[in-house]
Enzyme design. Structure first.
Site, PDB file in Angstrom:
ATOM      1  N   GLY A 646      52.281 -47.243  23.905  1.00 15.44           N
ATOM      2  CA  GLY A 646      51.925 -48.188  22.857  1.00 15.44           C
ATOM      3  C   GLY A 646      52.796 -48.001  21.632  1.00 15.44           C
ATOM      4  N   GLY A 648      53.413 -49.652  17.277  1.00 13.03           N
ATOM      5  CA  GLY A 648      52.937 -50.491  16.187  1.00 13.03           C
ATOM      6  C   GLY A 648      53.704 -50.189  14.917  1.00 13.03           C
ATOM      7  N   GLY A 649      53.179 -50.683  13.779  1.00  9.52           N
ATOM      8  CA  GLY A 649      53.880 -50.517  12.520  1.00  9.52           C
ATOM      9  C   GLY A 649      54.024 -49.070  12.100  1.00  9.52           C
ATOM     10  N   TYR A 650      53.108 -48.224  12.520  1.00 12.05           N
ATOM     11  CA  TYR A 650      53.151 -46.808  12.151  1.00 12.05           C
ATOM     12  C   TYR A 650      54.170 -46.048  12.989  1.00 12.05           C
ATOM     13  CZ  TYR A 650      51.366 -42.021  11.536  1.00 12.05           C
ATOM     14  OH  TYR A 650      51.239 -40.677  11.270  1.00 12.05           O
ATOM     15  N   GLY A 651      54.278 -46.399  14.258  1.00 10.94           N
ATOM     16  CA  GLY A 651      55.177 -45.681  15.154  1.00 10.94           C
ATOM     17  C   GLY A 651      54.793 -45.929  16.596  1.00 10.94           C
ATOM     18  N   LYS A 652      54.892 -44.891  17.424  1.00  9.89           N
ATOM     19  CA  LYS A 652      54.587 -45.009  18.846  1.00  9.89           C
ATOM     20  C   LYS A 652      53.505 -44.025  19.260  1.00  9.89           C
ATOM     21  CE  LYS A 652      59.022 -46.755  20.584  1.00  9.89           C
ATOM     22  NZ  LYS A 652      60.087 -46.557  21.597  1.00  9.89           N
ATOM     23  N   VAL A 653      52.867 -44.331  20.405  1.00 12.49           N
ATOM     24  CA  VAL A 653      51.899 -43.424  21.015  1.00 12.49           C
ATOM     25  C   VAL A 653      52.443 -42.987  22.371  1.00 12.49           C
ATOM     26  CG1 VAL A 653      49.538 -43.131  21.849  1.00 12.49           C
ATOM     27  CG2 VAL A 653      49.986 -44.601  19.900  1.00 12.49           C
ATOM     28  N   LYS A 667      50.314 -39.684  18.576  1.00 19.09           N
ATOM     29  CA  LYS A 667      50.699 -40.780  17.680  1.00 19.09           C
ATOM     30  C   LYS A 667      51.843 -40.271  16.793  1.00 19.09           C
ATOM     31  CE  LYS A 667      48.340 -43.650  14.160  1.00 19.09           C
ATOM     32  NZ  LYS A 667      47.015 -43.896  13.570  1.00 19.09           N
ATOM     33  N   ASP A 763      37.560 -49.744   7.961  1.00 15.86           N
ATOM     34  CA  ASP A 763      38.358 -50.613   8.823  1.00 15.86           C
ATOM     35  C   ASP A 763      37.727 -50.721  10.213  1.00 15.86           C
ATOM     36  OD1 ASP A 763      40.436 -52.355   9.289  1.00 15.86           O
ATOM     37  OD2 ASP A 763      41.886 -50.818   9.803  1.00 15.86           O
TER      38      ASP A 763
END
Length: 968
Positions: A646, A648-653, A667, A763
């Site tokens: 996976g 996203g904006g933060y990075g990868k998993v 993460k 959130d």
């Protein structure tokens, strides 16, 4: 050169002194038995973060922290809250004289118990409370014939209770609670032993497991001396055996939250010593039990069963020791007699959801301790009020209120009175630096902290300061009687959890200095883990879960100097051996130095953290494991694409497998991401504090080589969003949706009510609810979370952040964040479970859609077009309607009108019961049982799973950001 130095030393030291010193050194060198040293050396090499004075070849002579010896043999290992991590290897079996083994409160201690533990024939106390041990309990434990205390509670043990435990004829305390044990309760059968053979055992603590089958009739007999039988929150079925009435020594019985059925045995009132009786949340039927004569009974709860309709029983008034009478939804009818409110200890009467009618009259001689009378949803049509009464009366949903009543008892709900906190002892609390806290004696120090949980308290008034003052005094008396270095203790935040446990935060402050050393922590932890402390009457059986203590003092330089002096003297006497000894000592010192540097780096992985960056100050952690970059690189095969699950904006998993075999999700932040640093800090700080089966577990983190990585337990089925949208290929029926809602609600309730300090998630959304292999819900992603501020204010004033569609409008307008903001978001999540729609879809807001379409006079409230077809076709439409009602309560405009998360949990449990489900039984199905047509999702972590977008709101951004979200 070294030889001449040695010669000079010999010339300067008196010969007789040398002989005496050498003699002492020879004795010391041979003090610890070889097998014991070899065993401890193996454990030292296996475990991480052992105490710094675990060095040299003489644990007994050099007094290794937590190790006690008799002569040259190790007889006790007490290492509670020592921050240890690793596994318990079979090398422990070499310690043939060991009598006590206590590794409690070291959450990093994982893996199975070795079968070789059965070789410790002299072991009398095996205490492993609050660790991370897993796998089955080895049957070899039945070989420990001297065992008196067996405490394995609050771990991750699976499988059946070994029948061999029945061989432990000296056993006094048996605690296997809060694990994942399954199967039936073993009883003897011919040559096979069983728990019915434990005639001298006083405590059976098996609650919060997954035990199933019937409670064996053979388990109980008149020869038993059992005082506590705790089987709550399992999956037990069948009837309560009548043989229970033979065990007249019983003082506390908890059979609640199971699936027990049939009538309660008529001889139950033979148990005249019982003080706490919990039979709630089962399927018991037949006549309501007659408890006449049980004059010691303080607390009785038989709520939510299927008893025959009955008039108010006479024993309601005859039990003069009662503090709490909880009989909700038990089909009781008729008018309550005035006399039932007169027992002088009575504190709480809760008879919700019955058929109580007529006039409520509590009389003029009611108990001075009476705080609450809760008669919601009954048939009371009148109330005889008396001037000056202080009892909280709740008559909501009674004729007296539904016919237009506006009095207080018609308009407000129960307010918790759990506000106790230890007062200062005639002094002014000090402002303290760093992690220090001001003690009750107004001294700044680093306290040892943890949670005290009482499994069967006999009282319900948690605001009674004198009760908790007596508990504090008893704690201090016990500490002093053990000569432990304790200055004072502090208790705060008493709460009642979903299993009716009384939970208290405990702080123990050191005496003489501002921190505990290893010896102090060992003594304090052991006193609380091995039940040396006996709480005052009324608190019932307890367990303690201690936090890791990161403030240990190092060894003094004087001890190192003394050690070096001894080495030089010994070298001088040994003459030519001096060269070898010094060379070895040099190499040893070099190794120790490197080891110390490594340990220092591990203990302070944030030495390079920049507190001036946008990510804020240095993270403050509670015993979370620090991984090196190399470790995570190896376990992910150099972060290979194959393990990429996976982004996203933060990075990868990445998926990884640790050296102990645990599968994890890693993460990994993008290099140089400033917003990632803030989320990294927030998430490790908060998740290091929380431990709950419905909150995703943080295994550890990495802040090394410029990397910021979070290591979580691996959640196999991704996000709830993936399943609702069809991306995961998992089909969620109505039953599974209800269980997911309950699990997520329990996780959020834990954050609000039991985390210390309380946490507001900020959130909550379907992308942040993960589903494990059994589709159990886990709350995730704490990057935007906030600690609850001043409890008197009840809110945190902060810049508004959250996710469009889930955001609490009151929070947006006032910028004041409360736990009710999470409740609003959770209400939107419930609507998402009902509809499988995103909160905002094609410009329509799901909350407004449901409110506008609702018509309560029609089936399914006229929402068939909005509901997911799977939900709309449910065979229990009333449960769907109640679920809609609960969701809309959560999304009320004003936070004060929304329920608390504990009330939401109870609401979902009621919905499940309407649907014919037992809310206390977890699903035994795996995700494969709910398979549908896969949409081609390659990995369980989609592009949105752990990194779903959130938005920071400003007064001008709401409309502009309606269809565009970005990371703040």
């Amino acid at each position: 050169m070294l030889f001449y130095l040695a010669k000079m030393m010999i010339g300067r030291i008196h010969l007789s002194l040398l002989v005496a010193l050498v003699h002492g050194l020879v004795i010391a060198a041979a003090l610890t038995h070889t097998d014991d040293f070899v065993s401890l050396e193996a454990l030292r090499n296996t475990w991480m973060d052992v105490p710094p004075n675990w060095s040299g070849a003489d644990p007994c002579g050099h007094s290794w922290s937590g190790i006690s010896c008799s002569g040259n043999r190790v007889v006790s290992i007490t290492l509670a809250s020592f921050n240890l991590s690793g596994q318990l290897s079979s090398d422990i079996a070499r310690l043939s004289e060991l009598q006590t083994l206590d590794l409690s409160y070291n959450k990093g201690m994982t893996g199975p118990l070795p079968a070789a533990i059965g070789n410790l024939k002299k072991l009398s106390s095996l205490i492993l409370v609050g660790c991370g041990f897993s796998g089955p309990i080895p049957p070899s434990i039945g070989s420990l014939q001297q065992l008196v205390y067996l405490s394995l509670n609050s771990n991750n043990f699976i499988g059946e209770i070994p029948s061999s435990i029945g061989n432990l004829s000296n056993l006094y305390w048996l605690d296997l609670a809060d694990n994942k044990l399954s199967g039936t309760i073993p009883v003897s059968n011919g040559s096979t032993p069983g728990l019915d053979m434990l005639l001298q055992t006083k405590h059976f603590h098996f609650g919060r497991n997954q035990l199933s089958g019937e409670i064996p009739t053979q388990l109980f007999s008149s020869s038993m001396t059992l005082i506590h039988l705790l089987l709550e929150n399992n999956q037990l079925s069948g009837s309560i055996p009548s043989t229970l009435g033979l065990v007249q020594t019983l003082e506390a019985v908890r059979l609640d939250r199971n699936s027990l059925s049939g009538p309660v045995p008529q001889n139950l009132n033979n148990l005249t010593s019982i003080q706490e009786l919990f039979l709630a949340n089962n399927q018991l039927s037949g006549p309501l039990p007659n408890l006449t004569g049980m004059n010691s009974l303080n607390y009785v709860d038989m709520s939510n069963n299927s008893f025959d309709a009955t008039n108010v029983p006479p024993w309601f008034s005859s039990l003069q020791s009662l503090t709490s009478l909880i009989m909700e939804n038990t089909h009781i009818r008729g008018q309550l007699p005035v006399s039932m409110f007169s027992p002088f200890q009575l504190q709480t009467v809760s008879l919700k959801n019955n058929r109580i009618n007529g006039t409520l009259n509590i009389g003029s001689i009611y108990s001075s301790q009476l705080k609450v009378i809760d008669l919601q949803n009954n048939l009371v049509d009148a109330f005889t009020q008396r001037a000056g009464y202080s009892v909280q009366i709740i008559l909501v949903d009674n004729p007296i209120c539904t016919e237009g009543g506006t009095e207080n008892y018609c308009t407000f709900l129960y307010q918790s009175n759990s506000s106790y906190s230890t007062p200062a002892e005639n002094c002014t609390p000090l402002p303290c630096d760093a992690d220090k806290l001001s003690s009750p004696t107004c001294k700044c120090a680093y306290p040892y902290t943890g949670t005290l949980s009482f499994r069967a308290p006999s009282f319900s008034n948690f605001g009674n300061s004198s009760v908790f003052a007596s508990l504090e005094k008893k704690l201090m008396d016990t500490f002093r009687s053990r000569s432990l270095p304790v200055d004072s203790v502090s208790l705060n935040n008493p709460t009642k959890d979903i299993d009716s446990y009384l939970v208290l935060n405990l702080q123990v402050f050191p005496s003489g200095q501002d921190y505990f050393n290893y010896t102090g922590i060992s003594g304090v932890g052991f006193m609380l883990s091995n039940q040396t402390f006996k709480p005052p009457h009324g608190f019932g059986p307890f367990y303690f879960i201690g936090n890791n203590y990161p403030y240990f003092a190092g060894l003094t330089s004087a001890s190192h100097k003394s050690s070096r002096t001894g080495v030089f003297i010994g070298a001088a006497v040994c003459g030519i051996v001096l060269l070898l000894l010094l060379l070895l000592a040099g190499l040893y010192a070099l190794c120790q130095r490197k080891r110390a540097e490594t340990a220092t780096k591990k203990s302070d992985p944030f030495a390079s953290w920049d507190p001036n960056a946008k990510s804020g100050g240095v993270p403050q952690l509670k015993g979370t494991k620090s991984f090196s970059f190399g470790e995570l690189k190896r376990c992910t095969d150099n972060f290979s694409d194959m393990n990429d699950v996976g982004s996203g904006g933060y990075g990868k998993v990445y998926r990884g497998i640790l050296s102990n075999g645990q599968v994890v999700a890693i993460k990994r932040a993008q290099q140089g991401s400033s917003q990632g640093g803030l989320e990294f800090k927030t998430e490790i700080e908060l998740l290091s504090r929380v431990h709950h089966k419905n909150v995703v577990s943080l295994v550890g983190f990495c802040f090394d080589h410029g990397e910021q990585m979070l290591v979580y337990e691996f959640i196999a089925n991704g996000t709830l969003k993936d399943s609702l949208s069809g991306r995961s290929g998992i089909r969620l029926d109505w039953v599974r949706r209800l269980r997911i809602a309950l699990g997520a609600a329990k996780g959020l309730q834990y954050l609000h009510d039991l985390a210390n300090p309380p946490i507001i998630h900020r959130d909550i959304k379907s992308n942040n609810i993960l589903l494990d292999e059994r589709l159990n819900a886990k709350v995730a992603d704490f990057g935007l979370s906030k600690l609850m501020g001043d409890p008197e204010k009840g809110h945190v004033t902060t810049q508004v952040k959250g996710t469009m569609g889930y955001l609490d409008p009151e929070y947006y307008m006032t910028q004041q964040l409360t736990d009710k903001s999470d409740v609003y978001s959770f209400g939107v999540l419930l609507l998402e479970l009902l509809t499988s729609r995103s909160p905002i879809e094609r410009g329509k807001y799901i909350v407004m859609e449901v409110k506008e379409a609702m018509d309560k006079s029609k089936d399914l409230y006229n929402l068939q077009e909005i509901l997911d077809p799977i939900v709309a076709s449910s065979t229990a439409p009333k449960s769907v309607e109640k679920f809609v009602d609960l969701a809309l309560m959560c999304v009320q405009e004003l936070g004060v009108n929304r329920p608390s998360m504990s009330e939401v949990v109870k609401g979902i449990e009621n919905v499940m019961e309407l649907a014919g489900l037992n809310p206390n039984v977890e699903s035994v199905s795996t995700s494969s049982s709910y398979g549908g047509t896969s949409k081609g999702s390659e990995h369980p972590y989609s592009n949105e799973s752990l990194f779903a977008s959130t938005v920071a709101y400003s007064p001008t951004s709401v409309v502009e950001e309606n269809d565009r979200v970005q990371r703040d």
